[in-house]
Design a protein around this motif. Structure first.
Motif, PDB file in Angstrom:
ATOM      1  N   GLN A 121       0.788  -1.120   0.095  1.00 30.06           N
ATOM      2  CA  GLN A 121       0.091  -0.032  -0.083  1.00 30.06           C
ATOM      3  C   GLN A 121       0.805   1.225  -0.020  1.00 30.06           C
ATOM      4  OE1 GLN A 121      -2.484  -0.603   3.416  1.00 30.06           O
ATOM      5  NE2 GLN A 121      -3.468  -2.374   2.587  1.00 30.06           N
ATOM      6  N   ARG A 124       2.238   1.768  -3.456  1.00 30.04           N
ATOM      7  CA  ARG A 124       1.174   2.069  -4.418  1.00 30.04           C
ATOM      8  C   ARG A 124       0.970   3.924  -4.286  1.00 30.04           C
ATOM      9  NH1 ARG A 124      -4.458  -0.216  -3.193  1.00 30.04           N
ATOM     10  NH2 ARG A 124      -4.060   1.090  -1.499  1.00 30.04           N
ATOM     11  N   LEU A 197      -3.002   2.617  -9.385  1.00 27.95           N
ATOM     12  CA  LEU A 197      -4.138   1.988  -8.291  1.00 27.95           C
ATOM     13  C   LEU A 197      -4.770   0.599  -8.865  1.00 27.95           C
ATOM     14  CD1 LEU A 197      -5.599   2.808  -6.051  1.00 27.95           C
ATOM     15  CD2 LEU A 197      -7.488   3.610  -7.449  1.00 27.95           C
ATOM     16  N   ASP A 198      -4.993   0.436  -9.933  1.00 25.11           N
ATOM     17  CA  ASP A 198      -5.679  -0.772 -10.449  1.00 25.11           C
ATOM     18  C   ASP A 198      -4.628  -2.051 -10.350  1.00 25.11           C
ATOM     19  OD1 ASP A 198      -8.020   0.191 -10.883  1.00 25.11           O
ATOM     20  OD2 ASP A 198      -7.847   0.748 -13.094  1.00 25.11           O
ATOM     21  N   SER A 201      -3.682  -2.704  -6.646  1.00 24.60           N
ATOM     22  CA  SER A 201      -4.952  -3.060  -5.971  1.00 24.60           C
ATOM     23  C   SER A 201      -5.415  -4.761  -6.406  1.00 24.60           C
ATOM     24  CB  SER A 201      -6.257  -2.210  -6.321  1.00 24.60           C
ATOM     25  OG  SER A 201      -5.924  -0.910  -5.783  1.00 24.60           O
ATOM     26  N   GLU A 238      -6.602  -1.046   3.691  1.00 25.72           N
ATOM     27  CA  GLU A 238      -6.568  -1.064   2.176  1.00 25.72           C
ATOM     28  C   GLU A 238      -7.636  -0.061   1.439  1.00 25.72           C
ATOM     29  OE1 GLU A 238      -6.655  -1.964  -1.938  1.00 25.72           O
ATOM     30  OE2 GLU A 238      -5.094  -1.820  -0.260  1.00 25.72           O
ATOM     31  N   ARG A 242      -6.894   3.224  -0.903  1.00 28.14           N
ATOM     32  CA  ARG A 242      -7.329   3.631  -2.320  1.00 28.14           C
ATOM     33  C   ARG A 242      -7.792   5.033  -2.223  1.00 28.14           C
ATOM     34  NH1 ARG A 242     -11.085  -1.629  -4.060  1.00 28.14           N
ATOM     35  NH2 ARG A 242      -9.289  -3.416  -3.747  1.00 28.14           N
ATOM     36  N   ASN A 268     -14.842   4.571  -1.407  1.00 33.23           N
ATOM     37  CA  ASN A 268     -13.689   4.040  -0.612  1.00 33.23           C
ATOM     38  C   ASN A 268     -13.851   4.515   0.873  1.00 33.23           C
ATOM     39  OD1 ASN A 268     -11.971   1.927  -2.312  1.00 33.23           O
ATOM     40  ND2 ASN A 268     -12.296   3.709  -3.803  1.00 33.23           N
TER      41      ASN A 268
END
Length: 303
Positions: A121, A124, A197-198, A201, A238, A242, A268
């Motif tokens: 995370q 990301r 992000l995709d 995730s 998580e 996001r 989210n």
């Protein structure tokens, strides 16, 4: 008659009678002798089925054996019962120990998965920050996250296997290769925040499934609520991640490009808050930690 003298012939005549009686007693078999003794002692009662087994004359050898068997039974039956109960308790203790060891192993694996999820995370977030082109210095922040993620992957005590695992995550080495390939191509393909992000995730969702499976196997006994609370905290982190990644795009560009991105951001955020409230419901420890951290930030309380 009184005064009558006993003749020697009379004594001689009585001797054969006594000797014949003694010889008849000596000629009896042990069973006949046992019957005769029982009759003399008036111990003979109404015959039952257990007479032959439970009763016997203690004077004879057969009776002595029966008495010995009865005495041994009085001693051995309680010993056997206690031995059986002890063996059963020992077997239950061994089973509980094995079960506890398996649960502890699964809980440790869940903690390792939680640590890996947090590092991915963070990577990301830094990757989304970097592709937003805010400042060139963000590349250094991103590069600092790569070793942490690799170390968390290596620290996993085991790597799950199964038919439902995606090809990129079949083994530890393949997953590392998959991440490194994406890292090297980050500048080449000029990725967007949504793409980053995709990408991350999708991997995180697989790790979350592993976490659900591990917790489902270990959620027993008194630790069930704490384990579920831990799971809810990981899931909420998580969802908050996001939200952060989408928020980076908002602060980098000054707003959301489309209404759908804004709705995704709010979704989210709401799901993260609800999930964290669920964790607080399951565990008092989570609730206390939340209150302590909230007290450290009075600005949040004033809103």
């Amino acid at each position: 008659m009184p005064g009558k003298k006993i003749k020697p012939s009379d004594r001689v005549s009585n001797i054969p009678k006594r000797s014949s009686s003694s010889s008849s007693m000596l000629s009896l078999t042990p069973s006949q002798l046992n019957t005769a003794i029982m009759e003399m002692l008036s111990m003979r009662q109404a015959a039952t089925r257990c007479d032959a087994v439970c009763r016997g004359n203690p004077i004879t050898d057969a009776g002595k054996r029966k008495q010995m068997i009865k005495m041994l039974s009085v001693v051995m039956i309680p010993v056997l019962v206690i031995t059986g109960m002890t063996a059963n308790t020992f077997a239950i203790a061994i089973d509980n120990y094995i079960s506890s060891a398996n649960i502890r192993e699964l809980l440790f694996f869940s903690i390792e998965l939680g640590a890996l999820l947090r590092t991915i995370q963070f990577e990301r977030d830094m990757s989304a920050l970097y592709v937003s082109n805010i400042k060139p210095e963000t590349k250094d922040f991103l590069l600092q996250r790569y070793p942490d993620t690799d170390l968390a992957i290596q620290n996993l005590s085991k790597w799950p296997r199964g038919d439902d695992i995606v090809m990129e995550m079949e083994t530890r080495e393949r997953f590392l290769s998959y991440l490194n390939k994406h890292r090297y191509q980050l500048d080449v393909y000029n990725q967007s925040v949504e793409t980053e992000l995709d990408f991350y995730s999708n991997s995180i969702m697989v790790l979350l499934k592993w976490l659900y499976d591990a917790i489902s196997e270990s959620s027993t006994g008194s630790v069930w609520k704490d384990v579920v609370a831990y799971q809810e905290i990981i899931v909420s982190s998580e969802l908050f991640g996001r939200e952060r990644a989408l928020g980076v795009s908002f602060y980098a560009t000054g707003g959301f490009e489309t209404r759908e991105k804004y709705l995704l951001f709010m979704e989210n955020q709401d799901r993260a808050n609800v999930t964290f409230e669920s964790a607080r419901f399951y565990s008092k420890i989570a609730f206390d930690i939340y209150n302590i951290e909230l007290a450290k930030t009075p600005k949040l309380l004033s809103r």
